[in-house]
Scaffold this motif. Structure first.
Motif: not given
Length: 100
Positions: A31-36
């Motif tokens: 999720x953090x990667x997708x947000x980035x």
């Protein structure tokens, strides 16, 4: 690019990642990667480039679609859907032994 379209795409991306992640801590990293990835393109102002980004993201989501996505147990298709539905009412004659 409309905010609704981007928000919808972002939510769908997170839900798709949740279909593939077994553990919540694994999903959180995804999720953090997708947000980035979404944050990296937040300043794109050219409408043509925005359309290209949306189309490419849609294609990517389609290619990563899970063959057996997660469904909440009580949702249609879930393991508990309609498990304890109430019995249907029989006509009056059947209830009182009138018809044999």
């Amino acid at each position: 690019m409309s905010f609704n379209a981007v928000g919808s795409l972002y939510r769908r991306s997170l839900k798709l990642a949740l279909d593939w992640a077994v553990h919540r801590q694994v999903w959180r990293g995804q999720a953090v990667y997708i947000r980035s990835l979404f944050e990296a393109n937040k300043d794109v102002r050219d409408p043509r480039q925005q359309k290209v980004l949306l189309r490419e993201t849609e294609k990517l989501l389609e290619s990563w679609k899970h063959p057996d996505p997660y469904r909440a147990p009580t949702a249609p298709g879930g393991s508990k859907y309609e498990r304890n539905i109430p019995a249907r009412k029989l006509p009056y004659a059947f209830e009182h032994g009138g018809v044999h």
